[in-house]
Design a protein around this motif. Sequence first.
Motif, PDB file in Angstrom:
ATOM      1  N   LYS A 101      10.103 -72.634 -46.108  1.00  0.00           N
ATOM      2  CA  LYS A 101      10.097 -71.853 -44.738  1.00  0.00           C
ATOM      3  C   LYS A 101      11.277 -72.602 -43.868  1.00  0.00           C
ATOM      4  O   LYS A 101      11.098 -73.903 -43.681  1.00  0.00           O
ATOM      5  CB  LYS A 101       8.561 -71.937 -44.145  1.00  0.00           C
ATOM      6  CG  LYS A 101       8.615 -71.019 -42.743  1.00  0.00           C
ATOM      7  CD  LYS A 101       7.187 -71.219 -42.217  1.00  0.00           C
ATOM      8  CE  LYS A 101       6.972 -70.370 -40.945  1.00  0.00           C
ATOM      9  NZ  LYS A 101       5.664 -70.299 -40.619  1.00  0.00           N
ATOM     10  N   GLY A 102      11.794 -71.709 -43.033  1.00  0.00           N
ATOM     11  CA  GLY A 102      12.787 -72.442 -42.020  1.00  0.00           C
ATOM     12  C   GLY A 102      14.057 -72.552 -42.665  1.00  0.00           C
ATOM     13  O   GLY A 102      14.619 -71.796 -43.481  1.00  0.00           O
ATOM     14  N   ALA A 103      14.768 -73.440 -42.291  1.00  0.00           N
ATOM     15  CA  ALA A 103      16.064 -73.795 -42.669  1.00  0.00           C
ATOM     16  C   ALA A 103      16.183 -74.287 -44.114  1.00  0.00           C
ATOM     17  O   ALA A 103      15.608 -75.192 -44.623  1.00  0.00           O
ATOM     18  CB  ALA A 103      16.889 -74.809 -41.642  1.00  0.00           C
ATOM     19  N   ASN A 104      17.084 -73.485 -44.911  1.00  0.00           N
ATOM     20  CA  ASN A 104      17.437 -73.821 -46.362  1.00  0.00           C
ATOM     21  C   ASN A 104      18.969 -74.212 -46.265  1.00  0.00           C
ATOM     22  O   ASN A 104      19.742 -73.436 -45.839  1.00  0.00           O
ATOM     23  CB  ASN A 104      17.080 -72.908 -47.195  1.00  0.00           C
ATOM     24  CG  ASN A 104      15.719 -72.868 -47.259  1.00  0.00           C
ATOM     25  OD1 ASN A 104      14.955 -73.606 -48.367  1.00  0.00           O
ATOM     26  ND2 ASN A 104      14.986 -71.998 -46.627  1.00  0.00           N
TER      27      ASN A 104
ATOM     28  N   PRO B 293      11.834 -66.980 -43.246  1.00  0.00           N
ATOM     29  CA  PRO B 293      10.705 -66.555 -42.721  1.00  0.00           C
ATOM     30  C   PRO B 293       9.320 -67.164 -43.530  1.00  0.00           C
ATOM     31  O   PRO B 293       8.207 -67.612 -42.790  1.00  0.00           O
ATOM     32  CB  PRO B 293      10.391 -65.162 -42.628  1.00  0.00           C
ATOM     33  CG  PRO B 293      11.250 -64.550 -43.665  1.00  0.00           C
ATOM     34  CD  PRO B 293      12.233 -65.571 -43.834  1.00  0.00           C
ATOM     35  N   GLU B 294       9.634 -67.508 -44.751  1.00  0.00           N
ATOM     36  CA  GLU B 294       8.515 -67.983 -45.570  1.00  0.00           C
ATOM     37  C   GLU B 294       8.787 -68.883 -46.828  1.00  0.00           C
ATOM     38  O   GLU B 294       9.999 -68.507 -47.250  1.00  0.00           O
ATOM     39  CB  GLU B 294       7.249 -67.036 -46.049  1.00  0.00           C
ATOM     40  CG  GLU B 294       7.880 -65.981 -46.889  1.00  0.00           C
ATOM     41  CD  GLU B 294       7.043 -64.859 -47.193  1.00  0.00           C
ATOM     42  OE1 GLU B 294       5.834 -65.014 -47.411  1.00  0.00           O
ATOM     43  OE2 GLU B 294       7.610 -63.682 -47.340  1.00  0.00           O
TER      44      GLU B 294
END
Length: 179
Positions: free
Chosen positions: A150-153, A95-96
Amino acid sequence: VRPRVTGFNPYEKFGRYAGDRLVISLPFANGKMVQTLRFRREINKTLENAERFMAVQLEYRAEKGTVKVLEDMEATVFLRSIAPGGELHFQLNQPEAKERELILSMNNFNCYGIVQVLVNGKEVGKPFDTYAPRLILCEPQSMGKVALKKGANKITLRIVGKNPRSANYFTSIRDIYLK
Protein backbone atom coordinates in the motif's frame (compact mmCIF):
# COMPACT_ATOMS: atom_id res chain seq x y z
CA VAL A 1 3.92 -14.18 -39.81
CA ARG A 2 3.76 -11.62 -36.97
CA PRO A 3 5.22 -8.28 -38.03
CA ARG A 4 7.22 -6.27 -35.53
CA VAL A 5 5.55 -3.14 -34.26
CA THR A 6 7.49 -0.11 -35.44
CA GLY A 7 6.75 3.47 -36.17
CA PHE A 8 8.06 6.89 -35.40
CA ASN A 9 11.87 6.95 -34.99
CA PRO A 10 12.89 9.51 -32.32
CA TYR A 11 16.53 9.29 -33.45
CA GLU A 12 15.83 10.57 -36.97
CA LYS A 13 15.31 14.19 -37.97
CA PHE A 14 11.58 14.93 -37.86
CA GLY A 15 11.05 11.38 -36.56
CA ARG A 16 11.01 9.76 -39.96
CA TYR A 17 9.41 6.36 -40.10
CA ALA A 18 11.52 3.57 -38.61
CA GLY A 19 11.44 1.50 -41.80
CA ASP A 20 9.04 -1.45 -41.62
CA ARG A 21 5.99 -1.38 -43.85
CA LEU A 22 3.47 -3.70 -45.44
CA VAL A 23 3.49 -3.85 -49.24
CA ILE A 24 0.64 -5.57 -51.05
CA SER A 25 0.82 -6.43 -54.72
CA LEU A 26 -2.47 -7.29 -56.43
CA PRO A 27 -2.98 -8.75 -59.88
CA PHE A 28 -5.36 -6.85 -62.19
CA ALA A 29 -5.82 -9.15 -65.15
CA ASN A 30 -8.50 -9.72 -67.80
CA GLY A 31 -10.07 -6.30 -67.26
CA LYS A 32 -10.78 -6.92 -63.57
CA MET A 33 -10.40 -3.53 -61.86
CA VAL A 34 -11.63 -4.38 -58.33
CA GLN A 35 -9.98 -6.54 -55.69
CA THR A 36 -11.25 -7.27 -52.19
CA LEU A 37 -8.86 -7.29 -49.24
CA ARG A 38 -9.74 -8.47 -45.75
CA PHE A 39 -7.53 -7.65 -42.78
CA ARG A 40 -7.77 -9.03 -39.29
CA ARG A 41 -5.94 -7.51 -36.35
CA GLU A 42 -5.07 -9.70 -33.42
CA ILE A 43 -5.68 -8.01 -30.09
CA ASN A 44 -2.96 -8.41 -27.47
CA LYS A 45 -4.77 -10.21 -24.63
CA THR A 46 -1.86 -9.41 -22.30
CA LEU A 47 -3.32 -5.95 -21.65
CA GLU A 48 -6.93 -7.00 -21.15
CA ASN A 49 -8.14 -5.39 -17.86
CA ALA A 50 -4.69 -3.89 -17.19
CA GLU A 51 -4.19 -0.44 -15.64
CA ARG A 52 -1.86 1.73 -17.77
CA PHE A 53 0.74 4.14 -16.38
CA MET A 54 2.54 6.25 -19.00
CA ALA A 55 6.21 6.39 -18.00
CA VAL A 56 6.48 10.13 -18.72
CA GLN A 57 3.58 10.86 -16.35
CA LEU A 58 5.05 8.97 -13.41
CA GLU A 59 7.57 10.31 -10.91
CA TYR A 60 10.97 9.09 -12.18
CA ARG A 61 14.69 9.61 -11.66
CA ALA A 62 18.00 8.11 -12.82
CA GLU A 63 21.00 6.82 -10.89
CA LYS A 64 24.42 6.30 -12.52
CA GLY A 65 23.05 7.62 -15.78
CA THR A 66 21.09 10.48 -17.26
CA VAL A 67 17.42 10.53 -18.14
CA LYS A 68 15.62 12.25 -20.99
CA VAL A 69 12.09 12.24 -22.39
CA LEU A 70 11.93 11.35 -26.08
CA GLU A 71 8.96 12.91 -27.80
CA ASP A 72 7.98 10.11 -30.13
CA MET A 73 4.43 9.00 -30.93
CA GLU A 74 3.97 7.94 -27.31
CA ALA A 75 6.68 9.70 -25.32
CA THR A 76 9.29 7.44 -23.74
CA VAL A 77 11.60 7.86 -20.80
CA PHE A 78 15.15 7.21 -22.01
CA LEU A 79 18.08 6.20 -19.78
CA ARG A 80 21.60 6.95 -21.01
CA SER A 81 24.12 4.85 -19.07
CA ILE A 82 27.77 4.50 -20.12
CA ALA A 83 28.35 1.27 -18.17
CA PRO A 84 26.43 -1.45 -16.31
CA GLY A 85 24.78 -0.17 -13.14
CA GLY A 86 22.67 2.66 -14.56
CA GLU A 87 19.18 2.66 -13.06
CA LEU A 88 15.86 4.24 -13.93
CA HIS A 89 13.41 4.43 -11.00
CA PHE A 90 9.64 4.94 -11.21
CA GLN A 91 7.23 5.42 -8.34
CA LEU A 92 3.79 3.79 -8.51
CA ASN A 93 1.29 4.52 -5.75
CA GLN A 94 -1.17 1.77 -4.89
CA PRO A 95 -4.34 2.11 -2.79
CA GLU A 96 -3.87 -1.33 -1.17
CA ALA A 97 -1.31 -4.10 -0.74
CA LYS A 98 -1.92 -6.61 -3.52
CA GLU A 99 -0.19 -9.07 -5.85
CA ARG A 100 -0.47 -7.90 -9.46
CA GLU A 101 1.00 -8.80 -12.82
CA LEU A 102 3.66 -6.30 -13.98
CA ILE A 103 3.75 -5.64 -17.74
CA LEU A 104 6.28 -3.34 -19.44
CA SER A 105 6.10 -1.67 -22.84
CA MET A 106 9.70 -0.94 -23.85
CA ASN A 107 11.68 -0.11 -26.96
CA ASN A 108 14.60 -2.00 -28.47
CA PHE A 109 17.42 -0.36 -30.44
CA ASN A 110 21.04 -0.80 -31.55
CA CYS A 111 22.48 1.06 -28.54
CA TYR A 112 20.35 -0.55 -25.82
CA GLY A 113 21.56 -2.84 -23.03
CA ILE A 114 20.44 -5.80 -20.95
CA VAL A 115 17.88 -4.83 -18.31
CA GLN A 116 16.97 -6.34 -14.93
CA VAL A 117 13.62 -5.26 -13.44
CA LEU A 118 13.28 -4.73 -9.69
CA VAL A 119 10.16 -4.02 -7.63
CA ASN A 120 10.82 -2.46 -4.24
CA GLY A 121 14.44 -3.62 -4.49
CA LYS A 122 13.61 -7.26 -5.32
CA GLU A 123 14.59 -8.70 -8.74
CA VAL A 124 11.68 -9.72 -10.92
CA GLY A 125 12.30 -12.39 -13.56
CA LYS A 126 15.52 -12.73 -15.50
CA PRO A 127 17.48 -9.93 -17.20
CA PHE A 128 16.40 -9.33 -20.80
CA ASP A 129 18.22 -7.94 -23.82
CA THR A 130 16.78 -4.75 -25.32
CA TYR A 131 19.19 -4.70 -28.28
CA ALA A 132 17.78 -4.69 -31.83
CA PRO A 133 19.54 -3.72 -35.10
CA ARG A 134 16.95 -0.95 -35.64
CA LEU A 135 14.28 0.70 -33.52
CA ILE A 136 11.49 -1.66 -32.49
CA LEU A 137 8.52 -0.60 -30.39
CA CYS A 138 7.95 -3.94 -28.70
CA GLU A 139 4.71 -5.56 -27.70
CA PRO A 140 4.10 -5.29 -23.94
CA GLN A 141 5.94 -8.02 -22.02
CA SER A 142 4.80 -9.62 -18.75
CA MET A 143 7.37 -9.64 -15.96
CA GLY A 144 5.15 -11.93 -13.88
CA LYS A 145 3.32 -11.42 -10.59
CA VAL A 146 4.77 -8.96 -8.08
CA ALA A 147 3.84 -8.11 -4.49
CA LEU A 148 2.94 -4.43 -4.21
CA LYS A 149 2.53 -2.67 -0.89
CA LYS A 150 0.00 0.00 0.00
CA GLY A 151 1.36 3.43 -0.95
CA ALA A 152 4.58 4.10 -2.87
CA ASN A 153 6.18 1.23 -4.81
CA LYS A 154 9.48 1.56 -6.68
CA ILE A 155 9.86 -0.02 -10.13
CA THR A 156 13.52 -0.06 -11.23
CA LEU A 157 15.11 -0.79 -14.59
CA ARG A 158 18.78 -1.65 -13.99
CA ILE A 159 21.30 -1.99 -16.82
CA VAL A 160 23.30 -5.16 -16.11
CA GLY A 161 25.23 -5.53 -19.37
CA LYS A 162 24.93 -5.30 -23.13
CA ASN A 163 24.71 -7.46 -26.19
CA PRO A 164 28.11 -7.61 -28.00
CA ARG A 165 26.43 -6.01 -31.03
CA SER A 166 25.01 -3.10 -29.01
CA ALA A 167 26.72 0.27 -29.24
CA ASN A 168 25.91 1.21 -25.62
CA TYR A 169 24.04 0.59 -22.34
CA PHE A 170 20.90 2.67 -22.95
CA THR A 171 17.24 1.72 -22.58
CA SER A 172 13.80 3.32 -22.83
CA ILE A 173 10.27 2.59 -21.68
CA ARG A 174 6.84 3.80 -22.79
CA ASP A 175 4.33 2.30 -20.35
CA ILE A 176 4.02 0.27 -17.17
CA TYR A 177 0.86 -1.83 -16.77
CA LEU A 178 -0.56 -3.55 -13.71
CA LYS A 179 -3.15 -6.30 -14.05
